[in-house]
Design an enzyme around this catalytic site. Sequence first.
Site, PDB file in Angstrom:
ATOM      1  N   ALA A 141       4.408   4.082   3.197  1.00 53.00           N
ATOM      2  CA  ALA A 141       3.895   2.870   2.547  1.00 53.00           C
ATOM      3  C   ALA A 141       4.022   1.707   3.526  1.00 53.00           C
ATOM      4  O   ALA A 141       4.642   1.837   4.582  1.00 53.00           O
ATOM      5  CB  ALA A 141       4.708   2.568   1.290  1.00 53.00           C
ATOM      6  N   LYS A 142       3.452   0.599   3.202  1.00 53.42           N
ATOM      7  CA  LYS A 142       3.668  -0.627   3.980  1.00 53.42           C
ATOM      8  C   LYS A 142       3.320  -1.796   3.071  1.00 53.42           C
ATOM      9  O   LYS A 142       2.495  -1.663   2.167  1.00 53.42           O
ATOM     10  CB  LYS A 142       2.761  -0.650   5.213  1.00 53.42           C
ATOM     11  CG  LYS A 142       3.281  -1.551   6.313  1.00 53.42           C
ATOM     12  CD  LYS A 142       4.293  -0.829   7.184  1.00 53.42           C
ATOM     13  CE  LYS A 142       4.829  -1.710   8.268  1.00 53.42           C
ATOM     14  NZ  LYS A 142       5.622  -0.954   9.239  1.00 53.42           N
ATOM     15  N   GLY A 143       3.934  -2.951   3.364  1.00 52.56           N
ATOM     16  CA  GLY A 143       3.630  -4.145   2.573  1.00 52.56           C
ATOM     17  C   GLY A 143       3.529  -5.345   3.469  1.00 52.56           C
ATOM     18  O   GLY A 143       3.850  -5.280   4.660  1.00 52.56           O
TER      19      GLY A 143
ATOM     20  N   VAL B  11       0.855  -1.187   0.000  1.00 56.73           N
ATOM     21  CA  VAL B  11       0.000   0.000   0.000  1.00 56.73           C
ATOM     22  C   VAL B  11       0.885   1.229   0.000  1.00 56.73           C
ATOM     23  O   VAL B  11       1.754   1.378   0.859  1.00 56.73           O
ATOM     24  CB  VAL B  11      -0.942   0.015   1.227  1.00 56.73           C
ATOM     25  CG1 VAL B  11      -1.694   1.341   1.311  1.00 56.73           C
ATOM     26  CG2 VAL B  11      -1.933  -1.151   1.150  1.00 56.73           C
TER      27      VAL B  11
END
Length: 432
Positions: free
Chosen positions: A119-121, A74
């Site tokens: 962001a992050k994943g 994201v």
Amino acid sequence: MSLNYSDKNTSQIEGHLNGPLFQNALQTIEEAAKIIDCDKNVLERLKKPRRCVTVSVPVRMDDYSVKVFTGYRVQYNATLGPYKGGIRYHQNVDLPEVVGLAALMTFKNSVLGLPLGGAKGGVCVDPTKLSRTEKQNLTRRYASEISSFVGPTKDIPAPDVGTDPQTMAWFMDTYSQEQGGYSQPGVVTGKPVEIGGSLGRNHATGLGVVFVAEKAFENCRIPFAGARIVVQGFGNVGSFAALFSYQRGAKVIAVSDVSGGIFNGDGLNIPELIEYVKINKSIKDFPKSQPVSNSQLLELDCEGLFPCALEGQIDVHNAEKIKAKIIVEGANGPVSNAATKILHSRNIFIAPDVVANGGGVIVSYFEWVQDIMSFFWDEHEIDNRLKSIITKAFDTVVTFRNEKNVDMRSAAMAVSIKRLEKAMLLRGLYPR
Ligand code: NAD
């Protein structure tokens, strides 16, 4: 009733925004936006992620079968610079959680004054059930699936829960092989030092907690040397926060891990405890200490309480019982919003997570800068630069809090949104 295209589109996005983490963040965003009278169009944009990528990650398992996992990245906001945020491998990872984490990274990077977006994943997988080969296969395919979205100038992942420097090494190698075949260390941070990682990353978050604690103590006019400190959690963040506090003359009277807590009113010998944990894998039964439960530990009489384990540890049920004068949030979200209000009304000073545990992302930023320059700093320089950035962010938040007479958490979010607001208004809306 059938939905038209735009309703359907909206309801799909809204579905990802219902997670408790994101909803909690939204509440703080809206409260903080009111304090600074944030531009309403900017606020609308700040309440939504820019891009949510979902990928299937097929993995060859050791028994030659193929399992398909689901991965996410994201990208929340890139106004201030390339997206930045970790990758989590955990069986509970889903899109709403990743959206919440990506939003938090956006506001953390902004309040710290870093030239980075958020962001992050993650991949929904229990990494403890994977062999090393399976974990490598998973990481390489996940990296390949999201490779067109990431890159040293676009989006720079890092380790999070369930991932580590080795995972980052595989990610970097896959990206480098696919995108030109030459080494591109700047695509991820948290790498081993041998392949472009930064010195000082391992202790950065714990050291940042102590830099912030020293400022908070100074602000409350309590000497840090000799102060009684309680640390919840004795992992990466908690053990270094305890060690650096000990080295600066504070008395660490209690610490805990998942097995429970230990207490010594005269202070624990933290270097000895670290050696003890290396051998015994837990703080349990450490000599010259008596056991305390985790809930007793939080309520001990002390000057400083550093929750460095999990979220939601102090809520409306125990906020009235906290005796510490200063709380420094080493973990993410250890004090609930409602508990923050109670503690604020009791004059307990909270150094909020977005600033207090920012040491990790600050040194990740240094790693990225060093990779781009291909010029590496010594540990002394890293620690000094970390101190300068984190204490500056702390001072800005305290000044704002004093001017507006709000709690530290609202002040941190307001400072963060203000910086984003200025940048978004300067850049304007594309196309217009
Ligand atoms: P870690 O896994 O190294 O350590 C976690 C510690 O908490 C362990 O000692 C574990 O035993 C303990 N723990 C687990 N459950 C507990 C419980 N119920 N009561 C008391 N202790 C318990 O993790 P970490 O990297 O130290 O991260 C801790 C927190 O800090 C997390 O919230 C993480 O998101 C946050 N954080 C970490 C970093 C970083 O650089 N590592 C950066 C920013 C924020």
